[in-house]
Design an enzyme around this catalytic site. Structure first.
Site, PDB file in Angstrom:
ATOM      1  N   GLU A 150    -106.006 -36.021  61.583  1.00 67.10           N
ATOM      2  CA  GLU A 150    -104.557 -36.251  61.134  1.00 67.10           C
ATOM      3  C   GLU A 150    -103.971 -37.113  62.048  1.00 67.10           C
ATOM      4  O   GLU A 150    -102.962 -38.081  61.601  1.00 67.10           O
ATOM      5  CB  GLU A 150    -103.852 -34.825  61.287  1.00 67.10           C
ATOM      6  CG  GLU A 150    -104.295 -33.922  60.098  1.00 67.10           C
ATOM      7  CD  GLU A 150    -103.743 -34.441  58.655  1.00 67.10           C
ATOM      8  OE1 GLU A 150    -102.851 -35.506  58.760  1.00 67.10           O
ATOM      9  OE2 GLU A 150    -104.133 -34.021  57.877  1.00 67.10           O
ATOM     10  N   GLU A 157    -102.491 -41.358  61.112  1.00 65.75           N
ATOM     11  CA  GLU A 157    -101.045 -41.720  61.129  1.00 65.75           C
ATOM     12  C   GLU A 157    -100.955 -42.849  62.145  1.00 65.75           C
ATOM     13  O   GLU A 157     -99.831 -43.519  62.019  1.00 65.75           O
ATOM     14  CB  GLU A 157     -99.887 -40.489  61.558  1.00 65.75           C
ATOM     15  CG  GLU A 157    -100.091 -39.236  60.651  1.00 65.75           C
ATOM     16  CD  GLU A 157     -99.678 -39.814  59.268  1.00 65.75           C
ATOM     17  OE1 GLU A 157     -98.869 -40.633  59.266  1.00 65.75           O
ATOM     18  OE2 GLU A 157     -99.738 -38.985  58.275  1.00 65.75           O
ATOM     19  N   PRO A 198     -94.699 -15.212  57.352  1.00 64.67           N
ATOM     20  CA  PRO A 198     -95.068 -15.248  55.949  1.00 64.67           C
ATOM     21  C   PRO A 198     -94.483 -16.319  55.035  1.00 64.67           C
ATOM     22  O   PRO A 198     -94.690 -16.613  54.028  1.00 64.67           O
ATOM     23  CB  PRO A 198     -94.748 -13.942  55.429  1.00 64.67           C
ATOM     24  CG  PRO A 198     -94.708 -13.137  56.733  1.00 64.67           C
ATOM     25  CD  PRO A 198     -94.291 -13.982  57.574  1.00 64.67           C
ATOM     26  N   ASP A 199     -93.028 -16.743  55.295  1.00 70.30           N
ATOM     27  CA  ASP A 199     -92.246 -17.742  54.626  1.00 70.30           C
ATOM     28  C   ASP A 199     -92.115 -18.980  55.055  1.00 70.30           C
ATOM     29  O   ASP A 199     -91.087 -19.802  54.667  1.00 70.30           O
ATOM     30  CB  ASP A 199     -90.998 -16.806  54.347  1.00 70.30           C
ATOM     31  CG  ASP A 199     -90.098 -16.706  55.502  1.00 70.30           C
ATOM     32  OD1 ASP A 199     -90.697 -16.917  56.691  1.00 70.30           O
ATOM     33  OD2 ASP A 199     -88.800 -16.447  55.502  1.00 70.30           O
ATOM     34  N   GLU A 212     -92.573 -42.677  55.145  1.00 68.62           N
ATOM     35  CA  GLU A 212     -92.161 -43.371  56.321  1.00 68.62           C
ATOM     36  C   GLU A 212     -93.042 -42.662  57.620  1.00 68.62           C
ATOM     37  O   GLU A 212     -93.156 -41.447  57.494  1.00 68.62           O
ATOM     38  CB  GLU A 212     -90.929 -43.421  56.481  1.00 68.62           C
ATOM     39  CG  GLU A 212     -90.752 -44.342  57.768  1.00 68.62           C
ATOM     40  CD  GLU A 212     -88.871 -44.711  57.575  1.00 68.62           C
ATOM     41  OE1 GLU A 212     -88.357 -45.424  58.647  1.00 68.62           O
ATOM     42  OE2 GLU A 212     -88.071 -43.884  57.094  1.00 68.62           O
TER      43      GLU A 212
END
Length: 256
Positions: free
Chosen positions: A72, A76, A98-99, A129
């Site tokens: 990753e 970038e 969890p959320d 961007e």
């Protein structure tokens, strides 16, 4: 009745359990124009389209967590080969509320990365961007997911590691002056430091730095005004921990 491993795996169905995905996110830090910068991307697709986020993504089936974080970061920044290997990369923490992701249960294993002179970022296919943003400007950006918390944890980790490890040298070229090293501490900590006291402390820590035997080509700090004695050049020593530690000014007052 004991079931052997082969029989157990033959009858095991992962669909019997809730689905969980794993991602990596990278808090990538560098120093540009005398300020601490953080790498951010602006998301081009839902969820959180238009929000700013850390570089990251789902771990691919054939890679471990560190490989995913390096991939990753490379995507970038365009870094590769030896320059990518020189980047300091370590696991920062796991984030699994969890959320935290509206799509499904997603656990992110965040990483901290820093190195000198990281190049201008190039947004990949799922980003609108990519920028290096001064950390002082973070409040002007709307962040996706729980990346605000991850960034806060990454900044605190970087600041604390400068106290008890020699990782400040990873923000610098292989050879540097004590003034340049002090400027790293001041930039990451966000506090000015007494030049003489800092110089004395650095040289009193065994293995922190070692002299190269060379000096800058002209008087004064590199890139600064001419005049004065030439500054000695140092390289990172072999210490892995700093003893005594170089405490942040506020923590130093507390210890006293």
């Amino acid at each position: 009745m004991t079931v052997n491993e082969q029989d157990f795996l033959a009858g095991y169905d992962p669909r019997d359990y809730p689905a969980v995905a794993v991602t990596v996110d990278v808090v990538a830090l560098t120093i540009r124009e005398g300020a601490l910068h953080l790498l951010l991307i602006r998301r081009g697709a839902p969820p959180f389209a238009g929000h700013w986020a850390l570089p990251g993504g789902f771990v691919q089936p054939d890679e471990d967590l560190t490989a995913g974080a390096r991939r990753e970061l490379a995507e970038e920044t365009g870094l590769g080969g030896e320059r990518l290997r020189r980047v300091h990369l370590e696991q920062l923490g796991s984030y699994g509320a969890p959320d935290r992701d509206p799509r499904m249960r997603v656990v992110s294993v965040a990483h901290l990365a820093f190195a000198p002179d990281l190049p201008d970022p190039v947004a990949d296919t799922d980003a609108d961007e990519a920028i290096w943003l001064p950390v002082t400007a973070l409040t002007s950006r709307q962040l996706a997911f729980d990346h605000g918390r991850i960034i806060d944890d990454g900044l605190e980790r970087a600041r604390s590691k400068l106290e008890y490890t020699p990782l400040a040298t990873r923000f610098l070229a292989p050879e540097f002056t004590i003034t340049e090293l002090r400027e790293v501490y001041e930039t990451v900590w966000g506090h000015p430091l007494h030049a003489g006291n800092f110089h004395r402390k650095v040289l009193s820590v065994p293995g922190f730095v070692e002299s190269t035997g060379a000096s800058t080509e002209r008087g004064g700090a590199r890139g600064g005004a001419r005049g004065g004695p030439r500054a000695k050049l140092y390289r990172a020593g072999d210490a892995r921990l700093l003893h005594p530690a170089l405490l942040r000014p506020a923590r130093e007052e507390t210890v006293r």
